[in-house]
Design a protein around this motif. Structure first.
Motif, short mmCIF file in Angstrom:
data_model
loop_
_atom_site.label_atom_id
_atom_site.label_comp_id
_atom_site.label_asym_id
_atom_site.label_seq_id
_atom_site.Cartn_x
_atom_site.Cartn_y
_atom_site.Cartn_z
N ALA A 1 9.91 -7.05 -1.44
CA ALA A 1 9.39 -7.94 -2.58
C ALA A 1 8.68 -9.05 -1.82
CB ALA A 1 10.32 -8.23 -3.43
N ASP B 1 7.61 -8.20 -7.13
CA ASP B 1 6.83 -9.26 -6.80
C ASP B 1 5.28 -9.24 -7.01
OD1 ASP B 1 5.75 -8.98 -3.31
OD2 ASP B 1 5.87 -7.48 -4.55
N SER C 1 0.82 -1.19 -0.03
CA SER C 1 -0.11 -0.02 0.07
C SER C 1 0.53 1.48 -0.04
CB SER C 1 -0.85 0.06 1.34
OG SER C 1 -0.10 -0.05 2.58
N THR C 2 2.16 1.21 0.63
CA THR C 2 2.81 2.34 0.60
C THR C 2 3.11 3.23 -0.84
OG1 THR C 2 4.18 1.61 2.53
CG2 THR C 2 5.02 3.53 1.60
N LYS D 1 7.39 -0.04 10.73
CA LYS D 1 8.82 -0.09 9.97
C LYS D 1 9.92 0.01 10.67
CE LYS D 1 5.59 -1.30 6.87
NZ LYS D 1 5.48 -1.32 5.32
C1 6PG Z 1 3.82 -7.25 -1.33
C2 6PG Z 1 4.86 -6.32 -1.43
C3 6PG Z 1 5.55 -6.23 0.02
C4 6PG Z 1 5.34 -4.84 0.49
C5 6PG Z 1 5.46 -4.92 2.04
C6 6PG Z 1 5.15 -3.37 2.70
O1 6PG Z 1 3.38 -7.59 -2.02
O2 6PG Z 1 3.26 -7.13 -0.17
O3 6PG Z 1 5.66 -6.19 -2.26
O4 6PG Z 1 6.78 -6.36 0.01
O5 6PG Z 1 6.32 -3.93 -0.04
O6 6PG Z 1 4.78 -5.86 2.62
O7 6PG Z 1 3.71 -3.34 2.39
P1 6PG Z 1 2.93 -2.05 2.64
O8 6PG Z 1 3.48 -0.86 1.79
O9 6PG Z 1 1.49 -2.27 2.34
O10 6PG Z 1 3.18 -1.60 4.24
#
Ligand code: 6PG
Length: 245
Positions: free
Chosen positions: A152, A76, A48-49, A205
């Motif tokens: 990922a 990913d 989501s970030t 984080k």
């Molecule tokens: C996924 C992402 C994963 C994500 C992190 C952070 O498919 O979930 O690629 O690596 O970047 O889990 O997720 P948020 O941005 O939602 O905190």
């Protein structure tokens, strides 16, 4: 003194909006180097970030980018159909891809049919066809950070962390994460990226981010994100909550 590709460059912002605005400016600067005959390979992060950043690329900055020379990949994917709410492709399509003139052939969606292993092999073939005889190097790779230090779909304690002979592999997310079955780029390809931009916001984080910045060597035994490198630079775009806890 030339910049070492192992020391991360950290950029701290008040909040996610400010982080996204700054990161979008830097992403656009890179995308504007795309030229005929020199397509720019951008790998998108899921989760989501990055959504706010993608929306800025599709609105504020849409006219500034030579989209026809940009190719979009993913770091990913959740192994779900492209219209599934958990799909990283769907999030990027809704926030960015549906709003900019990217030729269809420039959008390299990770396949999510057949088995994950078969799909990973198909995506690797797509990447190899794109790079052809050129050195396999993503120009800019966007990555997120999980509270457990994954990036990922390279999750702690999973076999994907040890893949050295492939660029794409099937992965497994822990219970509680969306879609246990994943596809993910592996360290061999990710670490050939010219530039990596990590995007991390929120207090969740802070523990992995602090460990990665303070003691990357020991963090690498626990947090996969600590093992990411770039041939030019790794940048961290973080908010105060992630940076200071
Ligand atoms: C996924 C992402 C994963 C994500 C992190 C952070 O498919 O979930 O690629 O690596 O970047 O889990 O997720 P948020 O941005 O939602 O905190």
């Amino acid at each position: 003194m030339p910049h070492s590709s192992t020391e991360p460059l950290v950029h701290v912002y008040d909040d996610l909006d400010a982080l996204s605005a700054a990161a979008a400016e830097d992403v656009v600067q890179h995308l504007r180097t795309a030229r005929p005959g020199a397509p720019f390979a951008l790998a998108l992060a899921g989760g989501s970030t990055p959504r706010a950043l993608y929306r800025l690329l599709a609105t504020t900055h849409a006219e500034a980018v030579p989209w026809s020379h940009v190719h979009v990949f993913w770091g990913d994917e959740r192994f779900v159909p492209p219209d599934h709410p958990d799909s990283n492709y769907r999030m990027a399509d809704e926030a960015l891809l549906a709003h900019v003139p990217l030729p269809a052939g420039n959008v390299h969606r990770m396949p999510t049919t057949g088995t994950p292993a078969e799909a990973a092999a198909r995506y690797e073939a797509d990447l190899r066809a794109f790079f052809g005889s050129r050195a396999p190097s993503l120009d800019l790779t966007l990555l997120g950070l999980g509270d457990d230090g994954h990036t990922a779909s390279l999750f702690p304690g999973t076999a994907a962390l040890d893949v050295t002979d492939r660029w794409v592999t099937a992965g497994t997310a822990p219970s509680g994460a969306p879609s246990p079955d994943r596809l993910t780029l592996t360290f061999p390809l990710l670490n050939r990226s010219r530039e990596v931009f990590f995007l991390a916001a929120g207090t969740g984080k802070h523990p992995p981010l602090r460990a990665i910045l303070d003691d990357p060597a020991s963090a690498a035994t626990r947090y996969p994100a600590a093992r990411i490198r770039a041939t030019r630079a790794v940048h961290w775009f973080v908010d105060a909550a992630a940076y200071a806890g």
